[in-house]
Design a protein around this motif. Structure first.
Motif, PDB file in Angstrom:
ATOM      1  N   ILE A   1       0.836  -1.201   0.000  1.00 19.34           N
ATOM      2  CA  ILE A   1       0.000   0.000   0.000  1.00 19.34           C
ATOM      3  C   ILE A   1       0.873   1.254   0.000  1.00 19.34           C
ATOM      4  O   ILE A   1       1.760   1.399   0.831  1.00 19.34           O
ATOM      5  N   GLY A   2       0.608   2.149  -0.953  1.00 16.06           N
ATOM      6  CA  GLY A   2       1.485   3.307  -1.147  1.00 16.06           C
ATOM      7  C   GLY A   2       2.744   2.835  -1.839  1.00 16.06           C
ATOM      8  O   GLY A   2       3.862   3.126  -1.421  1.00 16.06           O
ATOM      9  N   SER A   3       2.550   2.091  -2.924  1.00 14.56           N
ATOM     10  CA  SER A   3       3.624   1.284  -3.512  1.00 14.56           C
ATOM     11  C   SER A   3       4.725   2.093  -4.178  1.00 14.56           C
ATOM     12  O   SER A   3       5.870   1.657  -4.221  1.00 14.56           O
ATOM     13  N   ASP A   4       4.371   3.294  -4.714  1.00 15.02           N
ATOM     14  CA  ASP A   4       5.386   4.186  -5.269  1.00 15.02           C
ATOM     15  C   ASP A   4       6.342   3.472  -6.228  1.00 15.02           C
ATOM     16  O   ASP A   4       7.436   3.046  -5.846  1.00 15.02           O
ATOM     17  N   HIS A   5       5.947   3.303  -7.464  1.00 17.62           N
ATOM     18  CA  HIS A   5       6.744   2.670  -8.522  1.00 17.62           C
ATOM     19  C   HIS A   5       6.733   1.136  -8.467  1.00 17.62           C
ATOM     20  O   HIS A   5       7.367   0.486  -9.291  1.00 17.62           O
TER      21      HIS A   5
ATOM     22  N   ASP B   1      -7.345   4.767  -2.375  1.00 16.34           N
ATOM     23  CA  ASP B   1      -6.857   5.228  -1.079  1.00 16.34           C
ATOM     24  C   ASP B   1      -6.722   4.066  -0.100  1.00 16.34           C
ATOM     25  O   ASP B   1      -7.700   3.371   0.198  1.00 16.34           O
ATOM     26  N   GLY B   2      -5.500   3.858   0.403  1.00 16.89           N
ATOM     27  CA  GLY B   2      -5.273   2.833   1.430  1.00 16.89           C
ATOM     28  C   GLY B   2      -5.729   1.444   1.035  1.00 16.89           C
ATOM     29  O   GLY B   2      -5.466   0.968  -0.071  1.00 16.89           O
ATOM     30  N   LEU B   3      -6.476   0.808   1.955  1.00 17.08           N
ATOM     31  CA  LEU B   3      -6.897  -0.577   1.736  1.00 17.08           C
ATOM     32  C   LEU B   3      -8.159  -0.688   0.883  1.00 17.08           C
ATOM     33  O   LEU B   3      -8.672  -1.791   0.680  1.00 17.08           O
ATOM     34  N   THR B   4      -8.640   0.441   0.349  1.00 15.41           N
ATOM     35  CA  THR B   4      -9.800   0.376  -0.546  1.00 15.41           C
ATOM     36  C   THR B   4      -9.467  -0.387  -1.828  1.00 15.41           C
ATOM     37  O   THR B   4     -10.378  -0.828  -2.530  1.00 15.41           O
TER      38      THR B   4
ATOM     39  N   ALA C   1      -9.064   2.711   8.922  1.00 13.06           N
ATOM     40  CA  ALA C   1     -10.119   2.911   7.920  1.00 13.06           C
ATOM     41  C   ALA C   1     -10.404   1.633   7.128  1.00 13.06           C
ATOM     42  O   ALA C   1     -11.530   1.399   6.695  1.00 13.06           O
ATOM     43  N   GLY C   2      -9.381   0.790   6.972  1.00 15.54           N
ATOM     44  CA  GLY C   2      -9.557  -0.404   6.144  1.00 15.54           C
ATOM     45  C   GLY C   2      -9.558  -1.708   6.922  1.00 15.54           C
ATOM     46  O   GLY C   2      -9.323  -2.775   6.348  1.00 15.54           O
TER      47      GLY C   2
END
Length: 225
Positions: A23-27, A75-78, A105-106
Motif C-alpha cells: 500500500i502506497g507502492s510508489d513505482h 486510497d489505502g486498503l480500498t 479505515a480499512g
C-alpha cells in the motif's frame, strides 16, 4: 532484476505467504522485487496518487509481471476486496499516524488476517496502540538508518490472545525496548535533545499544557536511557 534500497530489502525479509499487498507502492519496487526473488507468488501494488500509479504500471510492464502484479489506484486498503486472500500487507515510507489511519479505515479488509509489515518514518506509538486493538501481536521490530534517516519496521501477526503492552512498550516498542541497540540509544538521545530545546522556546504561561506533555515525554525517555 530490480534493485531496491536497504530499507525495502529489510521489509521484504518479513513477507509471508503467496499474496502481497503493498500500500502506497510508489513505482511498485517492492512487489516487483518480491516476485522476482520468489518471496511471494502474486501481488497488488496500491497507489493513491496518479503519478506514482502510472510509474508503477510502467515498471510492472517493463518487468513483464502484469500477470502476477495488479496495480490499483485507490486510497489505502480500498484497493483490496473485502473477501481477499492477502497473506501480507506492507505499508512503508509514511508517518506512524498516517499508517494507523490507513489500517483503521480499512480494518474490514483484514479478514484473511494477513501479516502486517509497517515501516514508519516517525511516531510509531499510534501503530502499536491500534495493532493491540486489532488483536495483532508484534513479532519483530527493527531500527535502521539509511541516508541519514532512522526508520522503524514493525512486524505483526494476528493473535486471538494478546498481551497488553505497557505505556513504555507502546512508545518505544516491546522488542526494541528489550534489545536497546546502539541505534536505539542514538535515536532517543537525539529526541531528548530536541525536546529539551523545544521546552526552552515555549512560554510558561500560554503553553502550559504543551510544556507538561513534553516534560512527561522527557521523563519517559530518561527512564529508558
Amino acid at each position: 532484476m530490480i534493485q531496491i534500497n536497504q530499507r525495502l530489502k529489510k521489509v521484504s525479509e518479513y513477507i509471508k505467504g503467496d499474496y502481497l499487498a503493498d500500500i502506497g507502492s510508489d513505482h511498485a519496487y517492492l512487489p516487483i522485487y518480491a516476485i522476482e526473488n520468489n518471496l511471494t507468488a502474486r501481488a497488488i501494488a496500491g497507489e493513491v496518487i496518479r503519478g506514482p500509479f502510472d510509474a508503477s504500471v510502467k515498471n510492472v510492464r517493463a518487468h513483464g509481471l502484469e500477470s502476477v502484479i495488479s496495480v490499483e489506484l485507490g486510497d489505502g486498503l480500498t484497493v483490496l476486496k473485502t473477501d481477499n486472500a492477502i497473506t501480507s500487507i506492507t505499508i512503508c515510507g509514511m508517518g506512524g499516524p498516517l499508517i494507523t489511519k490507513i489500517l483503521r479505515a480499512g480494518q474490514e479488509k483484514l479478514t484473511n488476517r494477513p501479516r502486517l509489515i509497517l515501516q514508519s518514518n516517525i511516531q510509531s506509538q499510534p501503530i502499536r496502540v491500534l495493532l493491540q486493538q486489532l488483536n495483532y501481536t508484534i513479532v519483530d521490530e527493527v531500527l535502521m538508518t539509511e541516508k541519514g534517516h532512522t526508520y522503524e519496521i514493525i512486524v505483526a501477526d494476528y493473535s486471538p490472545e494478546i498481551k497488553n503492552l505497557s505505556l513504555l512498550e507502546l512508545k518505544f516498542g516491546p522488542i526494541l525496548l528489550s534489545q536497546k541497540s546502539e541505534l536505539f540509544y542514538q535515536k532517543w538521545e537525539r529526541e531528548l535533545t530536541a525536546l529539551e530545546h523545544i521546552l526552552t522556546q515555549l512560554n510558561q504561561t500560554t503553553h502550559r499544557e504543551r510544556i507538561t506533555e513534553i516534560e512527561n515525554e522527557i521523563q519517559m525517555i530518561k527512564e529508558v536511557l
